[in-house]
Design an enzyme around this catalytic site. Structure first.
Site, PDB file in Angstrom:
ATOM      1  N   GLY A 167       0.801  -1.221   0.000  1.00  0.00           N
ATOM      2  CA  GLY A 167       0.000   0.000   0.000  1.00  0.00           C
ATOM      3  C   GLY A 167       0.836   1.274   0.000  1.00  0.00           C
ATOM      4  N   ASN A 168       1.975   1.249   0.697  1.00  0.00           N
ATOM      5  CA  ASN A 168       2.774   2.480   0.810  1.00  0.00           C
ATOM      6  C   ASN A 168       3.450   2.873  -0.506  1.00  0.00           C
ATOM      7  OD1 ASN A 168       4.645   0.322   0.997  1.00  0.00           O
ATOM      8  ND2 ASN A 168       6.120   1.687   1.975  1.00  0.00           N
ATOM      9  N   LYS A 170     -10.004 -10.483   5.241  1.00  0.00           N
ATOM     10  CA  LYS A 170      -9.138  -9.539   4.526  1.00  0.00           C
ATOM     11  C   LYS A 170      -9.587  -8.092   4.722  1.00  0.00           C
ATOM     12  CE  LYS A 170      -6.101  -8.125   1.545  1.00  0.00           C
ATOM     13  NZ  LYS A 170      -4.683  -8.152   1.906  1.00  0.00           N
ATOM     14  N   LYS A 192      -2.885 -10.188  -2.254  1.00  0.00           N
ATOM     15  CA  LYS A 192      -1.971  -9.919  -3.371  1.00  0.00           C
ATOM     16  C   LYS A 192      -0.620 -10.635  -3.194  1.00  0.00           C
ATOM     17  CE  LYS A 192       1.131  -6.490  -1.831  1.00  0.00           C
ATOM     18  NZ  LYS A 192       0.852  -6.553  -0.438  1.00  0.00           N
ATOM     19  N   LYS A 240       2.638 -12.474   3.697  1.00  0.00           N
ATOM     20  CA  LYS A 240       3.920 -12.245   3.018  1.00  0.00           C
ATOM     21  C   LYS A 240       4.872 -13.411   3.276  1.00  0.00           C
ATOM     22  CE  LYS A 240       3.413  -7.303   3.645  1.00  0.00           C
ATOM     23  NZ  LYS A 240       2.518  -7.168   2.485  1.00  0.00           N
TER      24      LYS A 240
HETATM   25  P1  ADP Z   1       1.210  -4.025   2.518  1.00  0.00           P
HETATM   26  O1  ADP Z   1       0.295  -2.934   2.124  1.00  0.00           O
HETATM   27  O2  ADP Z   1       2.632  -3.790   2.096  1.00  0.00           O
HETATM   28  O3  ADP Z   1       0.707  -5.396   2.175  1.00  0.00           O
HETATM   29  P2  ADP Z   1       0.584  -4.599   5.308  1.00  0.00           P
HETATM   30  O4  ADP Z   1       0.169  -3.490   6.196  1.00  0.00           O
HETATM   31  O5  ADP Z   1      -0.446  -5.539   4.827  1.00  0.00           O
HETATM   32  O6  ADP Z   1       1.354  -3.914   4.090  1.00  0.00           O
HETATM   33  O7  ADP Z   1       1.748  -5.456   6.009  1.00  0.00           O
HETATM   34  C1  ADP Z   1       2.963  -4.874   6.451  1.00  0.00           C
HETATM   35  C2  ADP Z   1       2.878  -4.494   7.919  1.00  0.00           C
HETATM   36  O8  ADP Z   1       2.814  -5.665   8.723  1.00  0.00           O
HETATM   37  C3  ADP Z   1       4.074  -3.779   8.462  1.00  0.00           C
HETATM   38  O9  ADP Z   1       4.088  -2.411   8.136  1.00  0.00           O
HETATM   39  C4  ADP Z   1       3.933  -4.031   9.979  1.00  0.00           C
HETATM   40  O10 ADP Z   1       3.242  -2.963  10.603  1.00  0.00           O
HETATM   41  C5  ADP Z   1       3.061  -5.267  10.064  1.00  0.00           C
HETATM   42  N1  ADP Z   1       3.621  -6.437  10.757  1.00  0.00           N
HETATM   43  C6  ADP Z   1       2.872  -7.326  11.432  1.00  0.00           C
HETATM   44  N2  ADP Z   1       3.615  -8.306  11.945  1.00  0.00           N
HETATM   45  C7  ADP Z   1       4.912  -8.035  11.623  1.00  0.00           C
HETATM   46  C8  ADP Z   1       6.170  -8.692  11.874  1.00  0.00           C
HETATM   47  N3  ADP Z   1       6.229  -9.814  12.593  1.00  0.00           N
HETATM   48  N4  ADP Z   1       7.291  -8.142  11.372  1.00  0.00           N
HETATM   49  C9  ADP Z   1       7.230  -7.001  10.650  1.00  0.00           C
HETATM   50  N5  ADP Z   1       6.079  -6.335  10.374  1.00  0.00           N
HETATM   51  C10 ADP Z   1       4.922  -6.843  10.847  1.00  0.00           C
HETATM   52 MG    MG Z   2      -1.076  -6.294   2.944  1.00  0.00          MG
END
Ligand code: ADP
Ligand code: MG
Length: 311
Positions: free
Chosen positions: A11-12, A127, A210, A272
């Site tokens: 998203g970023n 989701k 995604k 991820k």
């Molecule tokens: P994207 O839009 O890139 O899919 P998400 O918000 O879905 O991003 O996922 C990334 C976020 O997951 C990070 O910014 C962090 O806040 C969070 N997160 C949750 N658990 C963890 C972890 N164990 N290690 C790192 N980040 C984590």
């Molecule tokens: Mg995400």
């Protein structure tokens, strides 16, 4: 052989509204072209949470104000978001290539992903989509029939079912363009979720993760790398706790152990890591890397991020 990389943008990388997206894609295009300069075949996938939320709310508003319009279904909103994000990204990448005197074509391919109608996800929405809300706003949405959930300490969001991607319908088209040297933007928002009704594709109300779709795409294309770009430089265990520990490299076995121990948040980091593990296991020498947009190039050169390999 040229290295092939699937880049999954979080998203970023895109920003949350029309103006922010315009700014964000320029930065993102710079990162993508940096990787193109390393001489790799590139396939770009991306999230669409805020965008699909914006489109749905706009279309819902239209249907409320003007009774001749029916609400647009979620799969059509996903399709619209693929077009809206794709055109911005495609033009920004094309312009960046031009600036650096690089001659490569860029294409956006709308993509439909078949899901299994019996997927248990349809009975358990998980989701998050759309904007962040306060608890009170979320309670109001629940009274209106939506499901809502708290998202990684950042606020409340609507949640919809997230079935597993089974088959990428446009895979052959994507492969043809990649082989012809195009940078291909595809599988936006995890793809348009469809089921096949005796050969006719019918959209279903769901959002496919995604990262999962990117993993499937990367393994089907025989990619060397799956690069998952998000808001954090590395994944961590004990995330957000005083004993937090950033991870540099993980074998699939270690990753599976940490997943089972609940180290990664559902709906954000967990998909991820799952995507990284399934890609790393899908063929010999395949590597997944989770890092931030800013660190993408350094990460690919082996200097940062969380690397996941089979073992
Ligand atoms: P994207 O839009 O890139 O899919 P998400 O918000 O879905 O991003 O996922 C990334 C976020 O997951 C990070 O910014 C962090 O806040 C969070 N997160 C949750 N658990 C963890 C972890 N164990 N290690 C790192 N980040 C984590
Ligand atoms: Mg995400």
């Amino acid at each position: 052989m040229k290295q092939k990389i699937v880049i999954a943008l979080g998203g970023n990388a895109l920003g949350n509204n029309v103006d922010k997206q315009r700014e964000a894609v320029d930065r993102t295009a710079g990162v993508i072209v940096d990787l193109a300069e390393l001489g790799m075949d590139i396939i770009v996938t991306h999230g669409n949470g805020p965008q699909v939320g914006m489109i749905q709310r706009a279309m819902d508003g239209l249907a409320l104000r003007e009774p001749e319009y029916r609400p647009v279904t979620l799969p059509f909103s996903v399709a619209m978001s693929q077009g809206y994000i794709g055109i911005d990204l495609q033009n920004a990448i094309k312009y960046e290539l031009l600036r650096r005197n690089m001659d490569r074509k860029v294409s956006t391919i709308l993509s439909q992903i078949e899901v299994d109608p019996e997927d248990p996800a349809f009975r358990n929405p998980t989701k998050p989509i759309g904007h962040f809300m306060t608890r009170e706003e979320a309670e109001q949405m629940e009274r209106e029939g939506h499901s809502c959930r708290e998202d990684s300490g950042r606020g409340w969001r609507v949640v919809v079912p997230s079935p597993m991607p089974v088959r990428i319908r446009e895979l052959a088209t994507i492969r043809t363009l990649v082989d012809a040297g195009h940078i291909v933007i595809t599988c936006g928002g995890g793809g348009i979720p469809v089921i096949s009704d005796h050969g006719r594709l019918v959209g279903v109300s769901a959002v496919i993760d995604k990262d999962r779709t990117s993993s499937l795409l990367a393994s089907k294309l025989g990619a060397d790398y799956l690069l998952i770009l998000t808001a954090v430089e590395k994944a961590a265990i004990h995330f957000g706790k005083p004993d937090q520990q950033w991870l540099d490299s993980l074998t699939t076995t270690q990753a599976e152990r940490y997943m089972a121990a609940g180290e990664f948040a559902k709906g954000s980091m967990l998909p991820k890591i799952e995507a990284a593990v399934s890609f790393a296991k899908s063929g010999e020498g395949r590597k997944a890397l989770i890092t931030s947009l800013e660190k993408a190039k350094e990460g690919i050169q082996g200097h940062t991020g969380t690397r996941i390999t089979a073992g």
